[in-house]
Design a protein around this motif. Structure first.
Motif, PDB file in Angstrom:
ATOM      1  N   ARG A  87       0.839  -1.194   0.000  1.00  0.00           N
ATOM      2  CA  ARG A  87       0.000   0.000   0.000  1.00  0.00           C
ATOM      3  C   ARG A  87       0.875   1.245   0.000  1.00  0.00           C
ATOM      4  O   ARG A  87       1.923   1.261   0.689  1.00  0.00           O
ATOM      5  CB  ARG A  87      -0.901  -0.024   1.250  1.00  0.00           C
ATOM      6  CG  ARG A  87      -1.705   1.245   1.451  1.00  0.00           C
ATOM      7  CD  ARG A  87      -2.654   1.149   2.610  1.00  0.00           C
ATOM      8  NE  ARG A  87      -2.033   1.011   3.915  1.00  0.00           N
ATOM      9  CZ  ARG A  87      -1.375   1.971   4.541  1.00  0.00           C
ATOM     10  NH1 ARG A  87      -1.210   3.141   3.985  1.00  0.00           N
ATOM     11  NH2 ARG A  87      -0.876   1.764   5.730  1.00  0.00           N
TER      12      ARG A  87
ATOM     13  N   LEU B 121      -0.287   6.704   3.254  1.00  0.00           N
ATOM     14  CA  LEU B 121      -1.559   7.440   3.267  1.00  0.00           C
ATOM     15  C   LEU B 121      -1.256   8.938   3.367  1.00  0.00           C
ATOM     16  O   LEU B 121      -0.134   9.318   3.749  1.00  0.00           O
ATOM     17  CB  LEU B 121      -2.408   6.989   4.465  1.00  0.00           C
ATOM     18  CG  LEU B 121      -2.879   5.535   4.417  1.00  0.00           C
ATOM     19  CD1 LEU B 121      -3.562   5.165   5.727  1.00  0.00           C
ATOM     20  CD2 LEU B 121      -3.850   5.346   3.262  1.00  0.00           C
TER      21      LEU B 121
ATOM     22  N   THR C 289      -4.370  -4.768   9.987  1.00  0.00           N
ATOM     23  CA  THR C 289      -5.368  -3.706   9.884  1.00  0.00           C
ATOM     24  C   THR C 289      -4.791  -2.507   9.144  1.00  0.00           C
ATOM     25  O   THR C 289      -3.669  -2.086   9.404  1.00  0.00           O
ATOM     26  CB  THR C 289      -5.820  -3.274  11.297  1.00  0.00           C
ATOM     27  OG1 THR C 289      -6.293  -4.442  11.952  1.00  0.00           O
ATOM     28  CG2 THR C 289      -6.911  -2.236  11.253  1.00  0.00           C
ATOM     29  N   GLY C 290      -5.573  -2.036   8.213  1.00  0.00           N
ATOM     30  CA  GLY C 290      -5.181  -0.847   7.455  1.00  0.00           C
ATOM     31  C   GLY C 290      -4.180  -1.108   6.355  1.00  0.00           C
ATOM     32  O   GLY C 290      -3.658  -0.174   5.743  1.00  0.00           O
ATOM     33  N   SER C 291      -3.921  -2.394   6.051  1.00  0.00           N
ATOM     34  CA  SER C 291      -2.931  -2.699   5.006  1.00  0.00           C
ATOM     35  C   SER C 291      -3.510  -2.579   3.596  1.00  0.00           C
ATOM     36  O   SER C 291      -2.762  -2.611   2.618  1.00  0.00           O
ATOM     37  CB  SER C 291      -2.355  -4.089   5.229  1.00  0.00           C
ATOM     38  OG  SER C 291      -3.396  -5.022   5.224  1.00  0.00           O
ATOM     39  N   GLY C 292      -4.838  -2.491   3.487  1.00  0.00           N
ATOM     40  CA  GLY C 292      -5.447  -2.279   2.163  1.00  0.00           C
ATOM     41  C   GLY C 292      -6.185  -3.483   1.610  1.00  0.00           C
ATOM     42  O   GLY C 292      -6.362  -3.620   0.392  1.00  0.00           O
ATOM     43  N   LYS C 293      -6.669  -4.384   2.480  1.00  0.00           N
ATOM     44  CA  LYS C 293      -7.411  -5.583   2.025  1.00  0.00           C
ATOM     45  C   LYS C 293      -8.737  -5.157   1.377  1.00  0.00           C
ATOM     46  O   LYS C 293      -9.064  -5.585   0.252  1.00  0.00           O
ATOM     47  CB  LYS C 293      -7.702  -6.514   3.222  1.00  0.00           C
ATOM     48  CG  LYS C 293      -6.468  -7.015   3.913  1.00  0.00           C
ATOM     49  CD  LYS C 293      -6.788  -7.938   5.050  1.00  0.00           C
ATOM     50  CE  LYS C 293      -7.483  -7.276   6.220  1.00  0.00           C
ATOM     51  NZ  LYS C 293      -6.610  -6.390   7.005  1.00  0.00           N
ATOM     52  N   THR C 294      -9.471  -4.327   2.096  1.00  0.00           N
ATOM     53  CA  THR C 294     -10.773  -3.872   1.579  1.00  0.00           C
ATOM     54  C   THR C 294     -10.589  -3.100   0.286  1.00  0.00           C
ATOM     55  O   THR C 294     -11.352  -3.265  -0.667  1.00  0.00           O
ATOM     56  CB  THR C 294     -11.483  -2.990   2.627  1.00  0.00           C
ATOM     57  OG1 THR C 294     -11.409  -3.649   3.881  1.00  0.00           O
ATOM     58  CG2 THR C 294     -12.926  -2.746   2.271  1.00  0.00           C
ATOM     59  N   TYR C 295      -9.543  -2.301   0.268  1.00  0.00           N
ATOM     60  CA  TYR C 295      -9.265  -1.495  -0.931  1.00  0.00           C
ATOM     61  C   TYR C 295      -9.017  -2.412  -2.129  1.00  0.00           C
ATOM     62  O   TYR C 295      -9.563  -2.208  -3.215  1.00  0.00           O
ATOM     63  CB  TYR C 295      -8.046  -0.601  -0.663  1.00  0.00           C
ATOM     64  CG  TYR C 295      -7.760   0.354  -1.792  1.00  0.00           C
ATOM     65  CD1 TYR C 295      -8.347   1.630  -1.808  1.00  0.00           C
ATOM     66  CD2 TYR C 295      -6.910   0.002  -2.837  1.00  0.00           C
ATOM     67  CE1 TYR C 295      -8.096   2.506  -2.860  1.00  0.00           C
ATOM     68  CE2 TYR C 295      -6.662   0.859  -3.893  1.00  0.00           C
ATOM     69  CZ  TYR C 295      -7.256   2.123  -3.897  1.00  0.00           C
ATOM     70  OH  TYR C 295      -7.019   2.975  -4.937  1.00  0.00           O
TER      71      TYR C 295
HETATM   72  N1  LIG Z   1      -3.276   0.743  -2.907  1.00  0.00           N
HETATM   73  C1  LIG Z   1      -3.827   1.776  -2.252  1.00  0.00           C
HETATM   74  N2  LIG Z   1      -3.793   3.024  -2.757  1.00  0.00           N
HETATM   75  C2  LIG Z   1      -4.311   4.071  -2.104  1.00  0.00           C
HETATM   76  N3  LIG Z   1      -4.881   3.980  -0.884  1.00  0.00           N
HETATM   77  C3  LIG Z   1      -4.949   2.766  -0.317  1.00  0.00           C
HETATM   78  C4  LIG Z   1      -4.409   1.606  -0.958  1.00  0.00           C
HETATM   79  N4  LIG Z   1      -4.593   0.558  -0.113  1.00  0.00           N
HETATM   80  C5  LIG Z   1      -5.198   1.025   0.990  1.00  0.00           C
HETATM   81  N5  LIG Z   1      -5.408   2.358   0.878  1.00  0.00           N
HETATM   82  C6  LIG Z   1      -6.053   3.197   1.875  1.00  0.00           C
HETATM   83  O1  LIG Z   1      -5.626   2.739   3.107  1.00  0.00           O
HETATM   84  C7  LIG Z   1      -6.640   2.794   4.067  1.00  0.00           C
HETATM   85  C8  LIG Z   1      -6.833   1.471   4.755  1.00  0.00           C
HETATM   86  O2  LIG Z   1      -7.191   0.522   3.811  1.00  0.00           O
HETATM   87  P1  LIG Z   1      -8.244  -0.614   4.102  1.00  0.00           P
HETATM   88  O3  LIG Z   1      -9.393  -0.091   4.844  1.00  0.00           O
HETATM   89  O4  LIG Z   1      -8.500  -1.208   2.795  1.00  0.00           O
HETATM   90  O5  LIG Z   1      -7.437  -1.548   4.984  1.00  0.00           O
HETATM   91  P2  LIG Z   1      -7.924  -2.919   5.639  1.00  0.00           P
HETATM   92  O6  LIG Z   1      -6.803  -3.822   5.533  1.00  0.00           O
HETATM   93  O7  LIG Z   1      -9.171  -3.333   5.004  1.00  0.00           O
HETATM   94  O8  LIG Z   1      -8.169  -2.526   7.113  1.00  0.00           O
HETATM   95  P3  LIG Z   1      -9.079  -3.354   8.178  1.00  0.00           P
HETATM   96  O9  LIG Z   1      -8.410  -4.649   8.365  1.00  0.00           O
HETATM   97  O10 LIG Z   1      -8.965  -2.476   9.423  1.00  0.00           O
HETATM   98  O11 LIG Z   1     -10.415  -3.395   7.590  1.00  0.00           O
HETATM   99  C9  LIG Z   1      -7.870   3.257   3.326  1.00  0.00           C
HETATM  100  O12 LIG Z   1      -8.029   4.652   3.560  1.00  0.00           O
HETATM  101  C10 LIG Z   1      -7.519   3.026   1.901  1.00  0.00           C
HETATM  102  O13 LIG Z   1      -8.144   3.989   1.093  1.00  0.00           O
END
Ligand SMILES: Nc1ncnc2c1ncn2[C@@H]1O[C@H](COP(=O)(O)OP(=O)(O)OP(=O)(O)O)[C@@H](O)[C@H]1O
Length: 847
Positions: free
Chosen positions: A695, A698, A773-779
């Motif tokens: 990722r 941010l 958490t917050g590594s960008g899985k959902t993204y």
């Molecule tokens: N490749 C990317 N480019 C730009 N922004 C990103 C990218 N990946 C993640 N982000 C940003 O990082 C933040 C965290 O991402 P995300 O919510 O997807 O993480 P997560 O792993 O799903 O977290 P959790 O486990 O807490 O749900 C979000 O604001 C997302 O927009």
């Protein structure tokens, strides 16, 4: 034909009909080239009543061939006896007794000599006498009776029914066949002794019956003793057999080369040694029997061998045949029988072949018939069209006729309307005259009325004057009355005054009485006065009312006069108005006449125009009819052309379709192959693949330092840890692929897309994201909130791809796509799409 017939043997003889028997005899006669005999046979056959074309037609195939031959033989000028002429046949009753007896006599004689040697009746030294033959037949029958074999009646012979005779002979043959070979020798020897010429049992009847046809019972004794004649006969018989066998279309002969090679050898061994069969060494015979010389030898050679052996046996006088030669003979005969069996089989197969061909031709015939019906249907369609066009034509003609009728009707109507117009004109004239008369009448009436009115007016004037005079008279009279009344009143007043005076005087005379009387009188006078005033008032009133009435009457009269005057004026005005109206009506009538005139003229013009237009219309219709005819012709040609084109197109289409079907089949095969290869590639790439995505920082994290030191092309990655020293400070990792911070959503999906697509081929695929958490899985999986198409995550892209593919394969496959979203958190599975809270937790309750 002849060869065919000659190939018939004992087995077939039992199926022979009189026709066939006749033919057999004819064939033999033909072979011997005896025209006299042939003619004799033909005559004999012709006279059989059962011998008709109908019976021939029902006969089996071989018989049919015979019949053909028979037809050729008999219908030709050769013999000049048309056999179908039943009338003629009836004139020659067939007496088969002589032929049968004399022909069959030889057979019976030979057989009887074998059965009961020395019992032959030879009355008068003539073998051919009818009595001797009958006696021999009787003896033969008694011998058969003794043997317990079936026999026939002499009557059968006389009637020409050969069935029982043939049956009898067959049973005799069977009886001898069942006996041993030694007995054969004995019989042969005894037969030879008796001076007959037996060859072989199953040939006996054939030869002897044929010999018996011409009444010569076998070979005449004199001829038997002549070697040259016998040799010639044998030779000619052999030659004819040879020729027949060679020409036979059904004999299963060896090939020409083989015949040449082996047959030559065979001939060398046997034929060249004619008359010396008994001298052939046993070793040679057994060698021949063992080798396949017999199999390959031509039938003609085999038959000549049989003949040679039999002739030799006859020549040897004792009739004995050495055992080895008999064995050879048996072998040769077996070979011949085998060939005949093959021949029969061949005939059967040919028969089947012919049948199959017949069926084929019949099916072709059916096809042709259906084609013919199809053509007739097409013709029917064409005729229908033609009928339709004809009907249209007749309709057009009818229309034309109707139009012509209409024209006639219209011209009639026009004449009629012309007539009407003329009558209307006359009527108008009359009406005009009437109106003028009426006007005159009205004018005279008006004048009369005016005169009357004037008279009436005058009368009324007179009446008024008279009334006025009367009223004035009455007024004068009432004035007089009034004046007389006034005078009377004056007189009465005077009288009363005088009376008063008298009374006063009298009163004066008498005071009290008078006063009383005066009072009374005064009262009376007052009353009278009152009455008189009343009366005066009343008369005044009356006078005033009379005056008023008079006034009123005067006014009334004046009003009446005025009314009369106004009436007279009104009447005059009315009359003038009426006059004017009548003049107006007259004017209108004139105008109407003018209008009618112009209308009739315009109508006549219209009718002329209409007539012209109808004429044009009829011409047009005629032209269009001509065009229609021409068009129908051209349409017919076009239809025919189109039909031709259609059939050509159809055949071309068929060819193309076939090609297309082949291509489609190939395409499907290639598709299946491709899919297989595709999935194999997926398998080769690995069933479990791990991708790493880094990722980007941010917003607000830009100042931080990255730990990613290196990202390789093939999934290598090195992470640095500045807190550690040495080897631990740099840790390498290996994945299937590493996506850097700048990697787009599309790039990430491109690697997972093939895996997703293999779902459609029945493979199970699971893609899941793992990370802190917050590594960008959902993204990665879903994309950011309110994502545009470019920002769609793997889930959206995968579903979109699947939907697109299922849509493109809509015509070939039907896919069902379902979506389920669950969350696994703290080892708890939750259905994120469930609306009911009770169904959210695993296990889900599907209703
Ligand atoms: N490749 C990317 N480019 C730009 N922004 C990103 C990218 N990946 C993640 N982000 C940003 O990082 C933040 C965290 O991402 P995300 O919510 O997807 O993480 P997560 O792993 O799903 O977290 P959790 O486990 O807490 O749900 C979000 O604001 C997302 O927009």
């Amino acid at each position: 034909m002849i060869q065919m017939q000659e190939s018939f043997m004992w087995e077939q003889y039992q199926n022979e009909t009189p026709v066939l028997q006749w033919y057999r005899r004819f064939a033999l006669a033909y072979r011997r080239n005896s025209t006299k005999r042939r003619v004799q046979i033909v005559k004999a056959a012709r006279f059989q009543e059962t011998f008709t074309y109908e019976s021939l037609r029902k006969a089996p195939m071989v018989l049919m061939r015979n019949a053909e031959f028979l037809k050729d033989s008999t219908e030709g000028s050769h013999y000049g006896f048309p056999i179908s002429n039943k009338r003629k046949l009836g004139n020659y009753p067939f007496n088969c007794t002589r032929q049968a007896k004399s022909g069959f006599g030889g057979v019976v004689k030979c057989v009887l000599d074998r059965l009961k040697p020395g019992s032959i009746n030879e009355w008068g030294g003539s073998d051919h006498s009818s009595e001797a033959c009958v006696e021999n037949v009787k003896r033969f029958l008694s011998a058969m009776d003794q043997m317990g074999l079936p026999k026939f009646r002499i009557l059968d012979l006389e009637q020409g029914s050969m069935d029982t005779v043939v049956e009898c002979l067959l049973s005799l043959k069977k009886h001898y066949n069942s006996n041993s070979g030694g007995e054969n020798v004995h019989i042969t020897s005894s037969m030879a002794k008796s001076g007959t010429q037996p060859r072989k049992r199953w040939k006996l009847l054939e030869v002897e019956s044929s010999e018996g046809i011409d009444g010569s019972c076998g070979v005449s004794p004199g001829a038997q003793n002549t070697p040259v004649t016998r040799e010639e006969r044998r030779k000619s018989w052999t030659d004819s057999k040879f020729q027949r066998v060679l020409r036979s279309p059904v004999m299963s002969e060896p090939s020409a080369a083989l015949i040449h090679h082996v047959g030559h050898k065979f001939q060398e061994v046997f034929q060249l040694k004619q008359g010396r069969y008994a001298d052939i060494p046993a070793a040679k015979i057994s060698e021949i029997m063992k080798s396949n010389s017999l199999d390959n030898a031509p039938t003609q050679s085999l038959l000549s061998v049989v003949n040679g052996i039999l002739d030799e046996s006859v020549e040897r006088k004792n009739g004995e045949i050495p055992h080895r030669v008999a064995c050879l003979l048996r072998k040769v005969v077996q070979e011949i029988e085998r060939r005949i069996a093959t021949q029969a089989e061949h005939l059967r197969t040919q028969n089947n072949l012919y049948k199959a061909r017949e069926e084929k031709y019949q099916s072709r015939l059916r096809v042709l018939e259906t084609l013919a019906t199809g053509t007739s249907e097409e013709t029917q369609v064409a005729t229908n069209k033609f009928q339709h066009i004809k009907m249209e034509k007749t309709k057009m003609e009818e229309k034309k006729k109707l139009e012509e009728q209409d024209m006639v009707k219209l011209t009639k109507e026009k004449d009629h309307s012309d007539l009407e117009i003329s009558t209307l004109k006359q009527e108008l004239e009359l009406a005009k005259q009437k109106y003028e008369q009426r006007c005159l009448q009205l004018e005279t009436q008006a004048k009369g009325t005016t005169v009357e009115l004037e008279v009436k007016l005058k009368e009324l004037e007179n009446q008024r004057c008279q009334q006025l005079a009367r009223l004035t008279k009455e007024k004068d009279h009432s004035d007089l009355e009034i004046s007389t009344l006034k005078q009377e009143l004056e007189l009465a007043k005077q009288k009363y005054e005088q009376r008063c005076l008298q009374l006063e005087t009298q009163a004066m005379g008498t005071t009290v009485e008078l006063e009383v009387k005066l009072k009374e009188l005064e009262d009376q006078r007052c009353q009278q006065l009152a009455r008189l005033t009343k009366e005066k008032d009343h008369s005044d009133l009356e006078i005033s009312t009379l005056k008023q009435e008079l006034e009123l009457a005067k006014q009334k009269y004046e009003q009446h006069c005025l009314q009369l005057e106004t009436q007279a004026m009104g009447t005059t005005v009315e009359l003038e108005v009426k006059l004017k109206e009548l003049e107006g009506i007259l004017e209108d009538s004139r105008k109407n006449v003018q209008e009618l005139k112009s209308f009739s003229e315009s109508k006549a013009q219209i009718w002329n125009k209409k007539e012209h237009s109808y004429q044009n219309f009829v011409d047009l219709q005629f032209k269009s009819l001509q065009e229609l005819r021409f068009t129908s012709q051209s349409i017919k040609q076009v239809v025919l052309h189109t039909q031709r084109l259609y059939s050509e197109e159809f055949s071309r289409l068929g060819v193309k379709l076939k090609g297309l079907a082949d291509v489609a089949e190939n395409y499907h095969m290639v598709l299946a192959e491709n899919r297989k290869l595709y999935n194999e590639v997926q398998d080769l790439k690995g069933n479990i693949r791990v991708y790493c995505r880094i990722r980007p920082f941010l917003p607000g994290q830009n100042g931080k330092q990255t730990t990613i030191d290196f990202i390789g092309e093939n999934g290598e990655m090195i992470i640095v840890n500045p807190l550690k020293q040495g080897k631990d400070s740099r840790r390498p990792f290996k994945f299937n692929k590493v996506y850097g911070p700048t990697a787009t959503q599309e790039q990430v999906f491109l690697d997972t897309q093939p895996l997703v697509r293999s779902i459609l081929d029945g493979y199970n695929v699971c893609i899941f994201a793992y990370g802190q958490t917050g590594s960008g899985k959902t993204y990665t999986m879903n994309g950011p909130d309110g994502a545009s198409k470019e920002e769609w995550g793997v889930n959206f892209r995968a579903l979109n791809d699947l939907f697109n593919i299922s849509e493109s394969r809509r015509n070939s496959f039907v896919y069902e796509i379902g979506v389920q979203i669950v969350e696994i958190y703290n080892e708890q599975v939750r259905d994120l799409l469930a609306s009911d809270s009770s169904q959210k937790k695993y296990p889900f309750l599907f209703i």
